[in-house]
Design an enzyme around this catalytic site. Structure first.
Site, PDB file in Angstrom:
ATOM      1  N   ASP A  46       0.832  -1.196   0.000  1.00 24.87           N
ATOM      2  CA  ASP A  46       0.000   0.000   0.000  1.00 24.87           C
ATOM      3  C   ASP A  46       0.869   1.251   0.000  1.00 24.87           C
ATOM      4  O   ASP A  46       1.629   1.481   0.937  1.00 24.87           O
ATOM      5  CB  ASP A  46      -0.910   0.001   1.238  1.00 24.87           C
ATOM      6  CG  ASP A  46      -1.803   1.229   1.308  1.00 24.87           C
ATOM      7  OD1 ASP A  46      -2.982   1.108   0.930  1.00 24.87           O
ATOM      8  OD2 ASP A  46      -1.330   2.297   1.736  1.00 24.87           O
ATOM      9  N   TYR A  51       2.845  10.057  -0.643  1.00 26.22           N
ATOM     10  CA  TYR A  51       3.958   9.504   0.128  1.00 26.22           C
ATOM     11  C   TYR A  51       5.311   9.782  -0.533  1.00 26.22           C
ATOM     12  O   TYR A  51       6.347   9.629   0.111  1.00 26.22           O
ATOM     13  CB  TYR A  51       3.806   7.985   0.304  1.00 26.22           C
ATOM     14  CG  TYR A  51       2.588   7.526   1.053  1.00 26.22           C
ATOM     15  CD1 TYR A  51       1.746   8.417   1.721  1.00 26.22           C
ATOM     16  CD2 TYR A  51       2.257   6.169   1.101  1.00 26.22           C
ATOM     17  CE1 TYR A  51       0.631   7.968   2.394  1.00 26.22           C
ATOM     18  CE2 TYR A  51       1.146   5.721   1.779  1.00 26.22           C
ATOM     19  CZ  TYR A  51       0.330   6.623   2.414  1.00 26.22           C
ATOM     20  OH  TYR A  51      -0.782   6.175   3.081  1.00 26.22           O
ATOM     21  N   LYS A  76      -2.981   5.834  -4.284  1.00 25.27           N
ATOM     22  CA  LYS A  76      -4.092   6.719  -3.942  1.00 25.27           C
ATOM     23  C   LYS A  76      -4.015   8.042  -4.685  1.00 25.27           C
ATOM     24  O   LYS A  76      -2.922   8.559  -4.954  1.00 25.27           O
ATOM     25  CB  LYS A  76      -4.112   6.989  -2.428  1.00 25.27           C
ATOM     26  CG  LYS A  76      -4.051   5.720  -1.582  1.00 25.27           C
ATOM     27  CD  LYS A  76      -4.028   6.015  -0.097  1.00 25.27           C
ATOM     28  CE  LYS A  76      -3.744   4.764   0.715  1.00 25.27           C
ATOM     29  NZ  LYS A  76      -2.315   4.409   0.733  1.00 25.27           N
ATOM     30  N   HIS A 107      -7.937   9.577  -1.674  1.00 24.64           N
ATOM     31  CA  HIS A 107      -7.237   9.608  -0.395  1.00 24.64           C
ATOM     32  C   HIS A 107      -8.055  10.260   0.725  1.00 24.64           C
ATOM     33  O   HIS A 107      -8.052   9.772   1.856  1.00 24.64           O
ATOM     34  CB  HIS A 107      -5.896  10.326  -0.560  1.00 24.64           C
ATOM     35  CG  HIS A 107      -4.840   9.845   0.369  1.00 24.64           C
ATOM     36  ND1 HIS A 107      -3.511   9.779   0.038  1.00 24.64           N
ATOM     37  CD2 HIS A 107      -4.903   9.382   1.644  1.00 24.64           C
ATOM     38  CE1 HIS A 107      -2.804   9.308   1.056  1.00 24.64           C
ATOM     39  NE2 HIS A 107      -3.629   9.065   2.041  1.00 24.64           N
TER      40      HIS A 107
END
Length: 273
Positions: A46, A51, A76, A107
């Site tokens: 994931d 990120y 996401k 998200h």
């Protein structure tokens, strides 16, 4: 080590119930963690555009020998791209070095901006194009989920939410289940904080089952039918977090852990984020 179970999603696809999260990992850390995880037996990874480590995940995925169809990769759609989902996913796929993702999630709903329904319509089209095998959401509360259904006739297959023993979100979890939406837990170990591991009950269960407190909490998620994605970049913990399929908590123990709920968030409130 026992084989991990899958969750069957309402679109017919299957999702490994335990995965590796890579939030706050650098590209190098994510690459090493994903390689370690897949070699350990994980098949579910994931990540997310925000990120900033999709390149690291992609590097790891390009270097492994596990067939693509055996992997389940999630990324996401970030808030700023809710009106540009196709472009955002294309960028993510390029970084991940993949032709498709197994799960693409919105998200956050960002209800104050009012774009999440349009984002949902766009990612449904991406599913039709085969760029995402399944589509879902993160951090959606009941009104947000209902609005998606009212506007499009289609519920997400997954709702990924903050969920751990100190924030159990039982009402939302139950509502998701009633509408055949799988619930996935982020920050499932409360980021090691909020005193979760220090709880006398968790300590007692760890001693009983000869497991770590983290393993007990991961087992609690699994036994409650939750999808769980503990994050770690430490090889020893990545191995430990996967070594949870040789025991189960008893019904009475699950009931005792339920009493730890403080309804306390570590992350933002989806209604105001």
């Amino acid at each position: 080590m026992a084989t991990q179970p899958n969750i069957k999603l309402h679109d017919g696809n299957k999702m490994p119930q335990l995965g590796l999260g890579v939030w706050k990992a650098s590209n190098e850390e994510a690459s090493n963690a994903v390689t370690t995880a897949i070699n350990t037996g994980y098949r579910h990874i994931d990540t997310a555009a925000i990120y900033k480590n999709e390149e690291g995940v992609g590097e790891a995925l390009s270097g492994i020998k596990v067939p693509r169809e055996e992997l389940f990769i999630t990324t996401k759609l970030w808030n700023d791209d809710q009106l540009h989902a196709e472009k955002a996913l294309e960028e993510s796929l390029k970084k991940l070095r993949l032709d498709y993702v197994d799960l693409y999630l919105i998200h956050w709903p960002k209800p104050d901006e009012g774009n999440y329904v349009e984002a949902w319509k766009q990612i449904l089209k991406l599913k039709e194009q085969g760029l995402a095998k399944s589509v879902g959401v993160c951090n959606f509360n009941i009104p947000h989920l209902q609005k998606l259904k009212d506007e499009t006739g289609i519920f997400p297959v997954v709702n990924q939410i903050e969920l751990h023993p100190m924030l159990q979100q039982r009402q939302l979890h139950a509502w998701n289940a009633t509408h055949n939406i799988a619930t996935e837990s982020w920050s499932p170990l409360a980021q090691g904080g909020e005193g979760v591991f220090d709880q006398a009950l968790i300590q007692k269960l760890a001693e009983k089952y000869e497991k770590t407190p983290a393993q007990v909490v991961i087992r609690w998620h699994l036994d409650n039918g939750l999808i769980v994605i503990p994050k770690s970049v430490t090889p020893k913990r990545i191995h430990e977090n996967f070594d949870v399929f040789d025991f189960k908590l008893e019904r009475e123990e699950l009931a005792e852990i339920a009493k730890l709920d403080l309804n306390k968030r570590l992350g933002p409130d989806p209604d105001t984020m």
